[in-house]
Design a protein around this motif. Structure first.
Motif, short mmCIF file in Angstrom:
data_model
loop_
_atom_site.label_atom_id
_atom_site.label_comp_id
_atom_site.label_asym_id
_atom_site.label_seq_id
_atom_site.Cartn_x
_atom_site.Cartn_y
_atom_site.Cartn_z
N VAL A 67 1.83 -31.50 -14.10
CA VAL A 67 0.41 -31.84 -14.32
C VAL A 67 -0.21 -32.72 -13.53
O VAL A 67 0.32 -33.76 -13.01
N LEU A 68 -1.42 -32.25 -12.73
CA LEU A 68 -2.28 -33.36 -11.80
C LEU A 68 -3.45 -33.77 -12.44
O LEU A 68 -4.25 -32.69 -12.59
N LEU A 69 -3.37 -35.07 -12.74
CA LEU A 69 -4.68 -35.54 -13.61
C LEU A 69 -5.59 -36.40 -12.55
O LEU A 69 -5.13 -37.21 -11.81
N MET A 107 7.53 -36.17 -20.19
CA MET A 107 7.66 -35.85 -18.75
C MET A 107 7.66 -37.19 -18.08
O MET A 107 7.20 -38.16 -18.63
N ASP A 108 8.13 -36.98 -16.79
CA ASP A 108 8.22 -38.36 -16.03
C ASP A 108 6.89 -38.31 -15.53
O ASP A 108 6.01 -37.47 -15.51
N HIS A 109 6.47 -39.63 -15.01
CA HIS A 109 5.17 -39.69 -14.58
C HIS A 109 4.86 -40.65 -13.31
O HIS A 109 5.80 -41.69 -13.47
N VAL A 110 3.87 -40.69 -12.68
CA VAL A 110 3.51 -41.68 -11.69
C VAL A 110 2.06 -41.96 -11.63
O VAL A 110 1.29 -41.04 -11.70
N PHE A 111 1.36 -43.00 -11.82
CA PHE A 111 0.25 -43.24 -11.65
C PHE A 111 -0.15 -44.13 -10.31
O PHE A 111 0.38 -44.75 -9.74
N ILE A 135 0.55 -38.06 -11.67
CA ILE A 135 1.16 -36.82 -11.60
C ILE A 135 2.36 -36.78 -12.96
O ILE A 135 2.78 -37.97 -13.02
N LEU A 136 2.43 -35.84 -13.60
CA LEU A 136 3.35 -35.73 -14.72
C LEU A 136 4.38 -34.60 -14.30
O LEU A 136 3.74 -33.50 -13.71
N SER A 137 5.68 -34.53 -14.57
CA SER A 137 6.59 -33.62 -14.05
C SER A 137 7.70 -33.25 -15.08
O SER A 137 8.24 -34.61 -15.47
N ARG A 138 8.01 -32.22 -15.31
CA ARG A 138 9.28 -32.00 -15.86
C ARG A 138 10.40 -32.13 -15.19
O ARG A 138 11.97 -32.30 -15.76
N PHE A 139 10.31 -31.99 -13.73
CA PHE A 139 11.39 -32.25 -12.94
C PHE A 139 11.55 -33.56 -12.53
O PHE A 139 10.62 -34.49 -12.59
N GLY A 195 -8.18 -41.87 -3.48
CA GLY A 195 -6.76 -41.99 -2.90
C GLY A 195 -6.05 -40.63 -2.93
O GLY A 195 -6.57 -39.64 -3.67
N LEU A 196 -4.79 -40.74 -2.50
CA LEU A 196 -4.05 -39.16 -2.32
C LEU A 196 -2.57 -39.69 -3.14
O LEU A 196 -1.97 -40.65 -2.29
N LEU A 197 -2.22 -39.41 -4.08
CA LEU A 197 -0.91 -39.90 -4.83
C LEU A 197 0.06 -38.43 -4.40
O LEU A 197 -0.25 -37.37 -4.63
N GLY A 198 1.28 -38.82 -4.04
CA GLY A 198 2.23 -37.88 -3.74
C GLY A 198 3.60 -38.33 -4.24
O GLY A 198 4.06 -39.71 -4.38
N VAL A 199 4.20 -37.16 -4.73
CA VAL A 199 5.82 -37.56 -5.11
C VAL A 199 6.35 -36.16 -4.71
O VAL A 199 6.13 -35.47 -4.34
N GLY A 200 7.65 -36.52 -4.75
CA GLY A 200 8.75 -35.88 -4.34
C GLY A 200 9.72 -35.40 -5.62
O GLY A 200 9.86 -36.02 -6.70
N VAL A 201 9.71 -33.94 -6.00
CA VAL A 201 10.61 -33.63 -7.14
C VAL A 201 11.46 -32.39 -6.71
O VAL A 201 11.08 -31.85 -5.63
#
Length: 334
Positions: free
Chosen positions: A119-121, A146-150, A165-169, A189-195
């Motif tokens: 999920v991208l919020l 879910m896992d998340h990052v703000f 960003i929320l993620s089941r991975f 901004g631009l938020l990035g994560v690795g899954v």
């Protein structure tokens, strides 16, 4: 050896050990099922001429009666790797929540209704007085499991405003890049994560570009494109771009990524004025399967939903996936 290589080898070792253990159990089970030999008549030791009793020779263990760990079949690592290398269907939701002004529980329900994997919020508050001093990203993550990052882009007192960003991975790591800003603009901004999906790392990005200044918005999009150009892993990018597909804003992004709406169906308007300004884009290797726009009872933006197929990694050995492909539910669009 890198941490990633260590995890890859550890995962394969555990899988091989599991197969060996299974073979041992099966071997013992087969041993218990063997026909039992007829009892041998007992013999009494006979005395020797000197009167000394000579013991009779003892029986040797029969063939197959000792515990021997079977040797794994040749090519077991390749077999294990092929099992781990499977393409994965991933459902991604992009949603500008309008800060959940109409009720955060309703927004959570609208997210849960489409059963997304990622999920991208946008327009997410954290400890802002106007929205109840709630950490909204943490609230959604707990409600959805879910896992998340703000990613905070604007700070005011103790409160923050940005994207999430929320993620089941499992999320492997994250970065938040501040985008170019100027007079009259708001920091974005631009938020990035690795899954990890399908035995490889996939990079997930979320952004919310400037809404009122076209020149600044285009500069922000070029900056985002420059960051993505340095990525070696497959990418999924989503966000509220505040621009339509035919504008210069989207050009540097669509030069690298494929628009999921290429397989879209139904009405496509996502923004307050009915234009399609919210996007899900992906690397050419990540293939969109379906895309649709679903309304919201709370936000002035609609939800954008897309299914992608993430291909299996081409590298062996590989890590186990954090989540298996799930059977997709039928969607009511609730």
């Amino acid at each position: 050896m890198t941490k990633r290589e260590f995890l890859i080898r550890a995962g394969l070792l555990l899988l091989v050990l599991g197969i060996i253990t299974t073979l041992v159990v099966l071997d013992r089970t087969r041993g218990n099922d063997r026909p039992q030999a007829e009892p041998t008549p007992t013999s009494t030791p006979s005395p020797s001429p000197s009167g000394t009793v000579v013991p009779l020779p003892t029986d040797k263990p029969g063939k197959g009666e000792t515990d021997v760990i079977p040797t794994p079949p040749p090519g077991i690592e390749a077999i294990a790797c092929q099992k781990l290398q499977q393409s994965v269907e991933v459902t991604v939701l992009d949603f500008n929540t309008h800060r959940s002004y109409g009720g955060i529980a309703t927004v959570a329900a609208e997210i849960a209704a489409v059963d997304p994997d990622i999920v991208l919020l946008q327009e997410i508050d954290r400890f802002k007085g106007g929205t109840g001093n709630i950490d909204q990203a943490a609230y959604f993550a707990e409600a959805l499991g879910m896992d998340h990052v703000f990613g905070a882009n604007v700070t005011s007192g103790n409160g923050e405003y940005g994207v999430a960003i929320l993620s089941r991975f499992k999320i492997l790591g994250s970065e938040n890049y501040l985008l170019p800003n100027g007079p009259g603009g708001e920091q974005r901004g631009l938020l990035g994560v690795g899954v990890e999906i399908g035995g490889q790392e996939v990079r997930i990005y979320n952004t919310h570009l400037q809404n009122k200044l076209p020149g600044l918005r285009e500069a922000q999009a070029r900056h985002v494109a420059g960051i993505l150009a340095n990525e070696e892993n497959p990418i999924i990018l989503g966000g509220d771009m505040n621009a339509t597909i035919s504008t210069p804003t989207l050009a540097p992004l669509t030069a690298q990524l494929v628009d999921a709406w290429s397989v879209g169906s139904g009405p496509e308007g996502t923004g307050p004025n009915g234009s399609r300004i919210d996007f899900l884009l992906a690397s050419p290797t990540i293939v969109p399967q379906r895309a649709q726009v679903l309304g919201s009872a709370i936000s002035d933006h609609s939800r954008l939903l897309a299914d992608f197929v993430v291909p299996a990694s081409t590298d062996c050995p590989t890590q186990p996936r954090d989540a298996k492909p799930r059977k997709k539910k039928s969607r009511s669009g609730g």
